[in-house]
Write a protein that holds these residues in place. Structure first.
Motif, PDB file in Angstrom:
ATOM      1  N   HIS A  34       0.721  -1.249   0.084  1.00 47.10           N
ATOM      2  CA  HIS A  34      -0.184   0.066  -0.206  1.00 47.10           C
ATOM      3  C   HIS A  34       0.874   1.302  -0.040  1.00 47.10           C
ATOM      4  N   ALA A  35       1.962   1.059   0.496  1.00 47.95           N
ATOM      5  CA  ALA A  35       3.090   2.288   0.636  1.00 47.95           C
ATOM      6  C   ALA A  35       3.403   2.786  -0.981  1.00 47.95           C
ATOM      7  N   GLY A  36       3.301   1.878  -1.911  1.00 43.25           N
ATOM      8  CA  GLY A  36       3.692   2.118  -3.365  1.00 43.25           C
ATOM      9  C   GLY A  36       2.225   2.721  -3.928  1.00 43.25           C
ATOM     10  N   GLN A  37       1.268   2.062  -3.455  1.00 46.99           N
ATOM     11  CA  GLN A  37      -0.160   2.497  -4.070  1.00 46.99           C
ATOM     12  C   GLN A  37      -0.250   4.057  -3.645  1.00 46.99           C
ATOM     13  N   SER A  38       0.246   4.474  -2.337  1.00 44.28           N
ATOM     14  CA  SER A  38      -0.104   5.718  -1.943  1.00 44.28           C
ATOM     15  C   SER A  38       0.811   6.765  -2.927  1.00 44.28           C
ATOM     16  N   ARG A  39       1.821   6.263  -3.423  1.00 44.13           N
ATOM     17  CA  ARG A  39       2.768   7.199  -4.163  1.00 44.13           C
ATOM     18  C   ARG A  39       1.920   7.452  -5.469  1.00 44.13           C
ATOM     19  N   PHE A  40       1.398   6.564  -6.005  1.00 45.60           N
ATOM     20  CA  PHE A  40       0.705   6.733  -7.222  1.00 45.60           C
ATOM     21  C   PHE A  40      -0.558   7.647  -6.919  1.00 45.60           C
ATOM     22  N   ASP A  41      -1.245   7.609  -5.897  1.00 50.86           N
ATOM     23  CA  ASP A  41      -2.233   8.818  -5.520  1.00 50.86           C
ATOM     24  C   ASP A  41      -1.648   9.888  -5.494  1.00 50.86           C
ATOM     25  N   HIS A  42      -0.449  10.066  -4.657  1.00 51.19           N
ATOM     26  CA  HIS A  42       0.033  11.350  -4.273  1.00 51.19           C
ATOM     27  C   HIS A  42       0.225  12.191  -5.514  1.00 51.19           C
ATOM     28  N   PHE A  43       1.011  11.459  -6.532  1.00 48.62           N
ATOM     29  CA  PHE A  43       1.490  12.135  -7.783  1.00 48.62           C
ATOM     30  C   PHE A  43       0.443  12.386  -8.611  1.00 48.62           C
ATOM     31  N   ALA A  44      -0.426  11.703  -8.661  1.00 50.95           N
ATOM     32  CA  ALA A  44      -1.908  12.247  -9.491  1.00 50.95           C
ATOM     33  C   ALA A  44      -2.563  13.303  -8.968  1.00 50.95           C
ATOM     34  N   GLU A  45      -2.491  13.493  -7.675  1.00 49.58           N
ATOM     35  CA  GLU A  45      -3.082  14.812  -7.130  1.00 49.58           C
ATOM     36  C   GLU A  45      -1.902  15.894  -7.454  1.00 49.58           C
ATOM     37  N   LEU A  46      -0.999  15.574  -6.828  1.00 52.90           N
ATOM     38  CA  LEU A  46       0.090  16.907  -7.119  1.00 52.90           C
ATOM     39  C   LEU A  46       0.431  17.311  -8.479  1.00 52.90           C
ATOM     40  N   ALA A  47       0.035  16.248  -9.371  1.00 54.05           N
ATOM     41  CA  ALA A  47       0.003  16.843 -10.916  1.00 54.05           C
ATOM     42  C   ALA A  47      -0.877  18.004 -11.136  1.00 54.05           C
ATOM     43  N   GLY A  48      -1.967  17.956 -10.363  1.00 57.07           N
ATOM     44  CA  GLY A  48      -3.033  18.943 -10.832  1.00 57.07           C
ATOM     45  C   GLY A  48      -2.880  20.372 -10.178  1.00 57.07           C
ATOM     46  N   ARG A  49      -1.719  20.395  -9.287  1.00 54.57           N
ATOM     47  CA  ARG A  49      -1.812  21.532  -8.558  1.00 54.57           C
ATOM     48  C   ARG A  49      -0.227  21.952  -8.484  1.00 54.57           C
ATOM     49  N   GLY A  83       9.653  11.572  -4.063  1.00 55.18           N
ATOM     50  CA  GLY A  83       8.781  11.721  -2.953  1.00 55.18           C
ATOM     51  C   GLY A  83       8.513  13.152  -2.836  1.00 55.18           C
ATOM     52  N   GLY A  84       7.156  13.686  -2.824  1.00 53.86           N
ATOM     53  CA  GLY A  84       6.894  14.993  -2.524  1.00 53.86           C
ATOM     54  C   GLY A  84       7.017  15.697  -3.769  1.00 53.86           C
ATOM     55  N   PRO A  85       6.845  17.131  -3.555  1.00 55.67           N
ATOM     56  CA  PRO A  85       7.354  18.175  -4.841  1.00 55.67           C
ATOM     57  C   PRO A  85       8.577  17.903  -5.268  1.00 55.67           C
ATOM     58  N   GLU A  86       9.647  17.598  -4.284  1.00 55.19           N
ATOM     59  CA  GLU A  86      10.897  17.695  -4.593  1.00 55.19           C
ATOM     60  C   GLU A  86      11.235  16.566  -5.394  1.00 55.19           C
ATOM     61  N   GLY A  96       9.646   6.011  16.030  1.00 51.99           N
ATOM     62  CA  GLY A  96       9.056   5.401  14.998  1.00 51.99           C
ATOM     63  C   GLY A  96       9.826   5.286  13.864  1.00 51.99           C
ATOM     64  N   PHE A  97       9.197   5.012  12.926  1.00 52.79           N
ATOM     65  CA  PHE A  97       9.819   5.030  11.496  1.00 52.79           C
ATOM     66  C   PHE A  97       8.512   5.193  10.554  1.00 52.79           C
ATOM     67  N   GLU A  98       8.659   5.953   9.394  1.00 50.43           N
ATOM     68  CA  GLU A  98       7.698   6.321   8.626  1.00 50.43           C
ATOM     69  C   GLU A  98       8.294   6.806   7.299  1.00 50.43           C
ATOM     70  N   ILE A  99       7.838   6.397   6.288  1.00 52.82           N
ATOM     71  CA  ILE A  99       8.048   7.008   4.839  1.00 52.82           C
ATOM     72  C   ILE A  99       6.685   7.526   4.124  1.00 52.82           C
ATOM     73  N   SER A 100       6.444   8.711   3.941  1.00 52.27           N
ATOM     74  CA  SER A 100       5.217   9.424   3.404  1.00 52.27           C
ATOM     75  C   SER A 100       5.532   9.842   1.955  1.00 52.27           C
ATOM     76  N   PRO A 101       4.443   9.658   1.069  1.00 51.45           N
ATOM     77  CA  PRO A 101       4.600   9.841  -0.261  1.00 51.45           C
ATOM     78  C   PRO A 101       4.751  11.465  -0.562  1.00 51.45           C
ATOM     79  N   ASN A 102       4.396  12.264   0.286  1.00 52.64           N
ATOM     80  CA  ASN A 102       4.393  13.831   0.355  1.00 52.64           C
ATOM     81  C   ASN A 102       5.657  14.301   0.791  1.00 52.64           C
ATOM     82  N   VAL A 103       6.412  13.280   1.253  1.00 51.23           N
ATOM     83  CA  VAL A 103       7.691  13.828   1.976  1.00 51.23           C
ATOM     84  C   VAL A 103       9.097  13.214   1.221  1.00 51.23           C
ATOM     85  N   PRO A 104      10.089  14.042   0.898  1.00 50.47           N
ATOM     86  CA  PRO A 104      11.204  13.650   0.127  1.00 50.47           C
ATOM     87  C   PRO A 104      12.062  12.436   0.871  1.00 50.47           C
ATOM     88  N   PHE A 105      12.384  11.715   0.104  1.00 50.89           N
ATOM     89  CA  PHE A 105      13.165  10.269   0.564  1.00 50.89           C
ATOM     90  C   PHE A 105      14.437  10.419  -0.347  1.00 50.89           C
TER      91      PHE A 105
END
Length: 487
Positions: free
Chosen positions: A115-130, A468-471, A447-456
């Protein structure tokens, strides 16, 4: 040959995806998949030759130079990307199974992490529009229009260990930018990218925008060196990343390199181990340690070192090692005989250097078939030891003591790598201050987290550039400034 344990389309068995079509190679080269759990051959698939590479690059170049994708409004690309994200979402169960079948990741792990991979597709689909692909800035004589344009043809290269999730950082970002892509699958796990190609076709992505081949080292080098490729996005080993950097430097091509890691988890003196270790342990050797961001060095206050060693070792001993298809399995095999021997050699090097094995240290008992290694923890580790300095990429973790925060930071930074890290403490802001002193691109507190809207991404030998993210989107863009007179 046993039947491959996952149903896949017939096209996957015989074709690449080039110029919007499933295309058979003119070559008879094949790659054979071998199950890490059973050591049996399970599937043979096409392997690209130089003609296949050239065909894929040409397709992407023509689509970039003459096709609609780079020229369509960002909102229209975003619509395609939303459909692409929906198509990948429908195939998540398949992708989880492929992860287990190809490289032995436990099915409980893959069903959760896919699901982490899936969230990246969703994120960039949303980011592309704005995303601000253009803006106006005032100047002394008028204004400048700053336009962000796609870099061109992008070669996307991922390793075998988490192929879909890593491509999910690259593919939608490149497409959102307006690039056309050649996706180069790893020979160990070639099926994930073919699923992405199937999704692109179903989503109506124009021909030539997405091209997928599976290639070995020589053909991969050909792809990287092609003058028709403008950007390389690579995740993998340091030696390969260095060769890519050298290759693209001659023609000033762009590159993002996400390479290895030797990440440290700093446990502060005020930490509550009953909450810290359950949050940390799953990320010290996930997927048998075959993840770049694994927190493989635990740094603990010297006056609490025995307490930490005992508590962490108890958690590791509780892990269930076995059949990756069993939902109760926590840890499966490593990838192949080479990886198996490499990890055992590191374990022996740790012993020879004087480190003490707290648990593990060899082949997993009772598992005579498959590439299974016991989860292994070392104590009495000195900074100069091989096991403390080099990326093992296996289920091996070291525990080191420190006297004060300055020493903890020195130990954390005493590595050629700078990818990830974590800090655990009762006071999150104090832990944040310590994290700021660690030379790494990605850190977590408690903890530990990777988020699609945050650079890695990493520093030092862990590479350069961010995903990841706008970067991550910006990495596939070039800025153009056009000065305009006052109206």
């Amino acid at each position: 040959m046993p039947e491959f344990p996952v149903d896949i389309p017939d096209e996957f068995r015989h074709c690449f995806y080039v110029n919007g079509r499933w295309t058979r190679s003119d070559s008879d080269r094949r790659v054979t998949l071998i199950s890490p759990a059973t050591e049996e051959e399970t599937l043979t698939l096409p392997l690209a030759d130089s003609t296949d590479v050239e065909r894929a690059v040409t397709s992407a170049r023509i689509a970039f130079e003459t096709g609609p994708w780079p020229r369509m409004p960002a909102s229209e690309r975003a619509s395609h990307l939303r459909r692409l994200a929906d198509e990948t979402r429908e195939r998540l169960p398949l992708l989880a199974q492929l992860w287990t079948a190809q490289v032995g990741a436990p099915i409980s792990f893959t069903h959760q992490l896919i699901h982490a991979g899936q969230s990246r597709f969703d994120h960039f689909a949303e980011l592309a529009g704005r995303y601000p692909f253009s803006e106006r800035r005032p100047t002394r004589q008028g204004h400048a229009r700053v336009v962000r344009e796609p870099v061109g043809v992008a070669a996307l290269i991922a390793p075998w260990n988490a192929t879909f999730n890593i491509f999910a950082h690259k593919v939608p970002a490149a497409l959102a930018a307006g690039c056309t892509v050649v996706i180069k699958s790893p020979v160990e796990s070639p099926l994930d990218a073919l699923v992405i190609a199937e999704c692109a076709a179903a989503a109506g992505v124009p021909p030539g925008v997405v091209n997928v081949i599976t290639a070995d080292a020589e053909e991969s080098a050909q792809l990287v060196a092609s003058p028709e490729v403008d950007k390389i996005s690579f995740t993998g080993s340091v030696p390969t990343g260095r060769r890519i950097a050298e290759s693209v430097a001659g023609r000033m091509a762009r590159a993002t390199l996400e390479l290895g890691g030797k990440s440290a988890a700093i446990i502060l003196d005020d930490v509550d181990l009953s909450t810290a270790l359950p949050a940390l342990t799953p990320f010290t050797m996930p997927f048998a340690g075959q993840i770049c961001f694994a927190q493989t060095r635990i740094l603990a206050p010297r006056h609490r070192i025995v307490e930490v060693e005992e508590a962490y070792t108890a958690g590791v001993r509780a892990l269930t090692v076995g059949d990756p298809w069993d939902a109760t399995t926590d840890m499966g095999p490593v990838l192949n005989p080479r990886q198996y021997q490499r990890v055992l050699d590191y374990i022996e090097a740790g012993r020879q250097d004087g480190a003490r094995v707290l648990t593990g240290g060899g082949r997993s008992p009772g598992l005579d078939t498959g590439y299974y290694i016991e989860p292994t923890v070392f104590a009495d580790v000195r900074p100069e030891m091989k096991i403390a300095r080099e990326e093992i990429f296996g289920p091996v973790v070291t525990v080191q003591g420190y006297d004060d925060i300055d020493e903890a930071v020195r130990l954390a930074n005493d590595t050629d790598f700078g990818l990830s890290g974590s800090v655990f403490g009762a006071d999150a802001e104090r832990a944040f201050d310590v994290a700021l002193r660690v030379t790494a691109g990605h850190l977590s507190v408690n903890g530990f987290e990777i988020s699609p809207n945050v650079p890695f991404g990493g520093r030092k030998m862990s590479g350069y550039g961010r995903e990841g993210g706008p970067e991550g989107l910006a990495g596939f863009l070039e800025s153009k400034s056009v000065f305009m007179p006052a109206s």
